[in-house]
Scaffold this active site. Structure first.
Site, PDB file in Angstrom:
ATOM      1  N   TYR A 124     -22.670   5.295 -31.314  1.00  0.00           N
ATOM      2  CA  TYR A 124     -21.415   5.167 -30.761  1.00  0.00           C
ATOM      3  C   TYR A 124     -20.817   6.185 -30.152  1.00  0.00           C
ATOM      4  CZ  TYR A 124     -16.699   2.853 -30.472  1.00  0.00           C
ATOM      5  OH  TYR A 124     -15.560   2.261 -30.176  1.00  0.00           O
ATOM      6  N   SER A 140     -13.231   5.904 -26.647  1.00  0.00           N
ATOM      7  CA  SER A 140     -12.787   6.002 -27.972  1.00  0.00           C
ATOM      8  C   SER A 140     -12.701   7.743 -28.246  1.00  0.00           C
ATOM      9  CB  SER A 140     -13.877   5.537 -28.805  1.00  0.00           C
ATOM     10  OG  SER A 140     -13.429   5.783 -30.138  1.00  0.00           O
TER      11      SER A 140
HETATM   12  N1  LIG Z   1     -10.752  -1.609 -31.940  1.00  0.00           N
HETATM   13  C1  LIG Z   1     -10.574  -0.186 -32.217  1.00  0.00           C
HETATM   14  O1  LIG Z   1     -10.084   0.614 -33.123  1.00  0.00           O
HETATM   15  C2  LIG Z   1     -11.234   0.727 -30.896  1.00  0.00           C
HETATM   16  C3  LIG Z   1     -10.979   2.062 -30.960  1.00  0.00           C
HETATM   17  C4  LIG Z   1     -11.681   2.823 -29.900  1.00  0.00           C
HETATM   18  C5  LIG Z   1     -12.340   2.183 -28.883  1.00  0.00           C
HETATM   19  N2  LIG Z   1     -12.519   0.767 -29.024  1.00  0.00           N
HETATM   20  C6  LIG Z   1     -13.325   0.097 -27.915  1.00  0.00           C
HETATM   21  O2  LIG Z   1     -12.576  -0.879 -27.116  1.00  0.00           O
HETATM   22  C7  LIG Z   1     -13.431  -2.005 -26.655  1.00  0.00           C
HETATM   23  C8  LIG Z   1     -12.781  -3.132 -27.402  1.00  0.00           C
HETATM   24  O3  LIG Z   1     -12.956  -2.983 -28.662  1.00  0.00           O
HETATM   25  P1  LIG Z   1     -12.224  -4.246 -29.659  1.00  0.00           P
HETATM   26  O4  LIG Z   1     -11.815  -3.722 -30.870  1.00  0.00           O
HETATM   27  O5  LIG Z   1     -11.349  -5.253 -28.775  1.00  0.00           O
HETATM   28  O6  LIG Z   1     -13.847  -5.107 -30.077  1.00  0.00           O
HETATM   29  P2  LIG Z   1     -13.820  -6.532 -30.617  1.00  0.00           P
HETATM   30  O7  LIG Z   1     -12.592  -7.249 -31.064  1.00  0.00           O
HETATM   31  O8  LIG Z   1     -14.972  -6.448 -31.577  1.00  0.00           O
HETATM   32  O9  LIG Z   1     -14.404  -7.234 -29.258  1.00  0.00           O
HETATM   33  C9  LIG Z   1     -15.781  -7.024 -28.651  1.00  0.00           C
HETATM   34  C10 LIG Z   1     -15.964  -7.577 -27.270  1.00  0.00           C
HETATM   35  O10 LIG Z   1     -17.361  -7.449 -27.175  1.00  0.00           O
HETATM   36  C11 LIG Z   1     -17.911  -8.636 -26.513  1.00  0.00           C
HETATM   37  N3  LIG Z   1     -19.360  -8.351 -26.746  1.00  0.00           N
HETATM   38  C12 LIG Z   1     -19.952  -7.987 -27.790  1.00  0.00           C
HETATM   39  N4  LIG Z   1     -21.422  -8.239 -27.608  1.00  0.00           N
HETATM   40  C13 LIG Z   1     -21.661  -8.733 -26.313  1.00  0.00           C
HETATM   41  C14 LIG Z   1     -22.641  -9.103 -25.329  1.00  0.00           C
HETATM   42  N5  LIG Z   1     -23.863  -8.768 -26.074  1.00  0.00           N
HETATM   43  N6  LIG Z   1     -22.517  -9.563 -24.106  1.00  0.00           N
HETATM   44  C15 LIG Z   1     -21.079  -9.684 -23.907  1.00  0.00           C
HETATM   45  N7  LIG Z   1     -20.072  -9.312 -24.406  1.00  0.00           N
HETATM   46  C16 LIG Z   1     -20.142  -8.993 -25.727  1.00  0.00           C
HETATM   47  C17 LIG Z   1     -17.466  -9.649 -27.464  1.00  0.00           C
HETATM   48  O11 LIG Z   1     -17.533 -10.997 -27.055  1.00  0.00           O
HETATM   49  P3  LIG Z   1     -18.280 -12.201 -27.654  1.00  0.00           P
HETATM   50  O12 LIG Z   1     -17.259 -12.182 -29.143  1.00  0.00           O
HETATM   51  O13 LIG Z   1     -17.919 -13.455 -26.919  1.00  0.00           O
HETATM   52  O14 LIG Z   1     -19.636 -11.918 -27.774  1.00  0.00           O
HETATM   53  C18 LIG Z   1     -15.940  -9.201 -27.575  1.00  0.00           C
HETATM   54  O15 LIG Z   1     -15.236  -9.988 -26.521  1.00  0.00           O
HETATM   55  C19 LIG Z   1     -14.860  -1.604 -27.330  1.00  0.00           C
HETATM   56  O16 LIG Z   1     -15.567  -0.752 -26.406  1.00  0.00           O
HETATM   57  C20 LIG Z   1     -14.484  -0.470 -28.338  1.00  0.00           C
HETATM   58  O17 LIG Z   1     -15.659   0.296 -28.552  1.00  0.00           O
HETATM   59  C21 LIG Z   1     -11.991   0.113 -29.872  1.00  0.00           C
END
Ligand SMILES: NC(=O)c1ccc[n+]([C@@H]2O[C@H](COP(=O)([O-])OP(=O)(O)OC[C@H]3O[C@@H](n4cnc5c(N)ncnc54)[C@H](OP(=O)(O)O)[C@@H]3O)[C@@H](O)[C@H]2O)c1
Length: 251
Positions: free
Chosen positions: A153, A140
């Site tokens: 984080y 991130s």
């Molecule tokens: N969105 C942003 O603005 C942003 C910005 C920078 C970086 N990121 C990074 O990009 C990545 C994806 O983010 P996103 O926005 O797509 O997040 P998201 O929509 O909240 O999805 C999170 C994913 O993590 C899985 N997860 C959470 N806890 C888990 C556990 N205990 N065991 C297995 N799976 C688990 C969830 O699966 P289930 O729902 O099936 O549990 C879900 O598929 C993350 O690492 C985040 O830090 C995101």
């Protein structure tokens, strides 16, 4: 003469965590459309089944909790040899310095960092990644400039970037590449949840004005991941790609 399109990923077999939501879900759908075979990991059974249906026999879903080391071993035991591993599972919590304790540290680190470390280690030990393989994890821009109240984080994402550089060196002899992507804000469930918990709608509107190209969509990151999985990036390892609509150019 046949043109060898190195952007073509149709013969690749890829393991994706966080496949059930946001960036991981968009990446899974894109890779399915590009002809890949996938192992998709998450806890949401409905979304896992949706991906299996979309994949028409080329997607195997694995329900697993990545905070649990036994589940990590189970994932690796249940997959074939892969060409790519994408760690998109992650969680963000707002925990100011005064409220951090062992339990909150462990809860964030176990998913954002430990799961990546031990999945990579187990995949390598069990020889489950092909030569010419590619590992991509989601860091991130928070790791680069910090967000108030999110030291856990930011620290875990910085650790992901640093560790990936080490793995890039350690795995180069096996011809396995390791890179990270640092997105700015992407419209996913993670951001929707944050809006209710610790960010107001007004704060997000103001924040988006600092993005010359506005907030990102999950597909914007999915295409970058696909490039890193493809042979088009075969000379690229140990790098962190900042993908943020120009946010970090904004002072
Ligand atoms: N969105 C942003 O603005 C942003 C910005 C920078 C970086 N990121 C990074 O990009 C990545 C994806 O983010 P996103 O926005 O797509 O997040 P998201 O929509 O909240 O999805 C999170 C994913 O993590 C899985 N997860 C959470 N806890 C888990 C556990 N205990 N065991 C297995 N799976 C688990 C969830 O699966 P289930 O729902 O099936 O549990 C879900 O598929 C993350 O690492 C985040 O830090 C995101």
């Amino acid at each position: 003469m046949m043109f060898n399109n190195k952007l073509d990923v149709n013969s690749k077999i890829v393991l994706i965590t966080g496949a059930t939501s946001g960036i991981g879900f968009a990446t899974s759908k894109l890779l399915i459309n590009l002809g890949c075979s996938l192992f998709v990991v998450g806890r949401n059974r409905v979304k896992l089944e949706e991906l299996e249906t979309l994949g028409k026999g080329k997607v195997v879903s694995i329900k697993a909790d990545l905070r649990n080391f036994e589940d990590i071993k189970m994932i690796v035991e249940n997959i074939s040899i892969i060409d790519g591993f994408v760690h998109s599972a992650g969680v963000v919590n707002s925990i100011p310095l005064q409220f951090i304790n062992r339990e909150s540290l462990e809860r964030e680190r176990s998913l954002n960092y430990d799961a990546f470390l031990f999945l990579t280690q187990t995949l390598v030990k069990k020889k489950k990644i092909n030569s010419n393989g590619s590992i991509v994890s989601l860091a991130s821009i928070a790791a680069h400039f910090g967000i108030i109240g999110s030291s856990l984080y930011c620290g875990n994402k910085a650790a992901l970037i640093a560790t990936s550089k080490v793995f890039a060196k350690e795995l180069a002899s096996k011809n396995i590449r390791v890179n990270t992507i640092s997105p700015g804000i992407v419209r996913t469930e993670m951001v929707n949840n944050a809006e209710g918990q610790h960010l107001t709608k007004e704060a997000l509107v103001l924040d988006e004005q600092k993005y010359p190209l506005g907030y990102g969509e999950p597909d914007d990151v999915a295409y970058c991941i696909t490039f890193l999985l493809s042979d088009a990036s075969k000379w690229m390892t140990g790098q962190d790609i900042i993908l943020d609509g120009g946010r970090t150019c904004y002072v």
